[in-house]
Design a protein around this motif. Structure first.
Motif, PDB file in Angstrom:
ATOM      1  N   UNK A  44       0.810  -1.215   0.000  1.00 20.65           N
ATOM      2  CA  UNK A  44       0.000   0.000   0.000  1.00 20.65           C
ATOM      3  C   UNK A  44       0.841   1.262   0.000  1.00 20.65           C
ATOM      4  N   UNK A  45       2.135   1.141   0.273  1.00 25.07           N
ATOM      5  CA  UNK A  45       3.010   2.329   0.258  1.00 25.07           C
ATOM      6  C   UNK A  45       2.957   2.988  -1.118  1.00 25.07           C
ATOM      7  N   UNK A  46       2.594   4.280  -1.192  1.00 22.36           N
ATOM      8  CA  UNK A  46       2.453   4.930  -2.498  1.00 22.36           C
ATOM      9  C   UNK A  46       3.776   5.026  -3.243  1.00 22.36           C
ATOM     10  N   UNK A  47       3.701   4.844  -4.565  1.00 19.60           N
ATOM     11  CA  UNK A  47       4.857   4.990  -5.455  1.00 19.60           C
ATOM     12  C   UNK A  47       4.751   6.363  -6.129  1.00 19.60           C
ATOM     13  N   UNK A  68       1.251   4.703  -8.276  1.00 25.49           N
ATOM     14  CA  UNK A  68       0.923   3.328  -7.903  1.00 25.49           C
ATOM     15  C   UNK A  68       1.163   3.072  -6.435  1.00 25.49           C
ATOM     16  N   UNK A  69       1.216   1.782  -6.090  1.00 25.56           N
ATOM     17  CA  UNK A  69       1.457   1.380  -4.705  1.00 25.56           C
ATOM     18  C   UNK A  69       2.193   0.050  -4.672  1.00 25.56           C
ATOM     19  N   UNK A  70       3.002  -0.140  -3.656  1.00 25.85           N
ATOM     20  CA  UNK A  70       3.713  -1.406  -3.439  1.00 25.85           C
ATOM     21  C   UNK A  70       2.706  -2.493  -3.092  1.00 25.85           C
ATOM     22  N   UNK A  78       4.290  -3.635  -7.942  1.00 33.77           N
ATOM     23  CA  UNK A  78       3.446  -2.502  -7.619  1.00 33.77           C
ATOM     24  C   UNK A  78       2.215  -2.528  -8.494  1.00 33.77           C
ATOM     25  N   UNK A  79       1.191  -1.794  -8.101  1.00 29.64           N
ATOM     26  CA  UNK A  79      -0.058  -1.726  -8.852  1.00 29.64           C
ATOM     27  C   UNK A  79      -0.230  -0.334  -9.433  1.00 29.64           C
ATOM     28  N   UNK A  80      -0.812  -0.252 -10.632  1.00 30.74           N
ATOM     29  CA  UNK A  80      -1.123   1.051 -11.222  1.00 30.74           C
ATOM     30  C   UNK A  80      -2.166   1.753 -10.363  1.00 30.74           C
TER      31      UNK A  80
END
Length: 396
Positions: free
Chosen positions: A356-359, A367-369, A382-384
């Motif tokens: 959930x850590x933002x990228x 995105x997020x880890x 990570x997710x878009x």
């Protein structure tokens, strides 16, 4: 002579056919909806050898043509302007109760000093099924199921389960143990709790997104069907460093179980979503950031915001190693690698609890880890951000 001609033709046409096939596959994997901050459609996502043109009488619909001639796919371009989010990176406590009860194991029963197989298993109930009703009576928690089974006057019961988003009816023949009570022979679960990371909060709607992947049961790996859930205050009390073959972990506690900071509405492949009482729960003095959709993301340097100790959220350097094609939402959109020496020294890379850590790239949330590779703790997925925004109902 003919053989030579055929050979030459084969040498020429084979690479062309392979290129056409690969381009077609890449086009098919492009999502049906592309989100963008730009005023015009971005063609960077379209494979070489193809063109993107607007369909007449529709400002948002486009068509991809192979070699500029053969129509292959239609898509919609959604222009999302001026969207800003508060980046998270802080730890949150997560407490959820399931709709129905989740089947997590089988239990043998004993009759006349002999062990017999689980009646539930014999009746076709599978691990990961969610039991919703028994004999038409709703099952809300584990105690409900126990009371219903105890109150049965007949051995044959009808069990309604949810499996792979489909409601099924199973006829189960209960058996009596030595104490004379009917037994279903199942291990069940109706709640779970843990610590994760907030990804973002929308200031206007107070909608949030977190984790970047679904909450799943530890025994069956099936997503929880949430009846209700809470976001609570939490604190990191210990950190186990990740090593090759052994993922690390952030260990946390709920600091105040009586104060609910938000409500969880949905649990999807892209994370958990709901609303918070106040954006101030972030407690990191963050300022709103613009959103960067997939057409703006590039392989290369980026950052994550995450919490690994009591000092709160901090930025750490990472690299986006590879961007993956995704037609449907999922937590594996990109491959990322931790490059920050401080984070590598303390955690070994990505650890459980950082999901959930933002990228961040180019001062935008992209995105997020979501996951760590067990044998490469400095590398993960990570997710878009658009998948999370869609499931949060911030974009359509």
């Amino acid at each position: 002579m003919k053989k030579k001609i055929l050979s030459v033709i084969s040498l020429i046409t084979a690479p062309i056919l392979i290129l056409v096939l690969m381009t077609t596959i890449n086009i098919i994997n492009i999502p049906n909806i592309i989100y963008t901050n730009k005023d015009i459609a971005v063609s960077s996502m379209i494979p070489r050898g193809s063109t993107l043109s607007r369909i007449k009488d529709d400002q948002n619909k486009y068509q991809i043509k192979l070699l500029g001639v053969i129509p292959v796919k239609s898509l919609e371009v959604q222009k999302v302007k001026d969207l800003e989010l508060y980046p998270g990176g802080n730890t949150i406590g997560v407490r959820v109760s399931t709709q129905g009860v989740l089947v997590v194991g089988y239990s043998e029963i004993e009759i006349n000093n002999q062990k017999q197989e689980s009646p539930g298993k014999l009746g076709g109930i599978e691990l990961g099924d969610t039991i919703l009703k028994i004999n038409g009576e709703e099952v809300q928690n584990c105690q409900d199921l126990i009371n219903i089974i105890k109150g049965c006057n007949e051995s044959k019961i009808s069990v309604e389960v949810l499996r792979d988003n489909e409601n099924l009816i199973k006829e189960v023949e209960l058996k009596k143990e030595g104490n004379g009570e009917y037994k279903l022979g199942l291990w069940i679960r109706d709640s779970t709790a843990g610590v994760g990371t907030m990804t973002f909060i929308d200031k206007e709607s107070k909608k949030f997104g977190a984790l970047g992947h679904p909450i799943t049961d530890c025994d069956t790996n099936q997503p929880f069907l949430i009846k209700h859930g809470d976001i609570l205050q939490s604190s990191i009390i210990n950190l186990r460093r990740g090593e090759k073959g052994s993922p690390g972990e952030l260990q946390g506690i709920f600091t105040n179980e009586n104060e609910v900071n938000g409500k969880i509405k949905t649990n999807t492949q892209s994370g958990i979503f709901g609303t918070v009482k106040d954006v101030n729960i972030l407690k990191n003095n963050s300022k709103p950031m613009k959103v960067g959709f997939r057409n703006e993301i590039t392989e290369g340097k980026a950052k994550i915001i995450t919490t690994i100790d009591e000092k709160g959220p901090k930025e750490y350097d990472i690299e986006i190693v590879k961007l993956l094609d995704q037609e449907t939402p999922g937590p594996k959109s990109m491959v990322i690698k931790v490059t920050d020496p401080v984070l590598l020294e303390k955690t070994g890379g990505i650890v459980q609890g950082m999901s959930g850590s933002p990228i961040i790239q180019n001062e935008k949330i992209v995105g997020a880890v979501t996951h760590v590779l067990i044998n490469k703790p400095d590398t993960g997925y990570g997710i878009y951000i658009e998948w999370m925004l869609k499931d949060a109902e911030i974009i359509k």
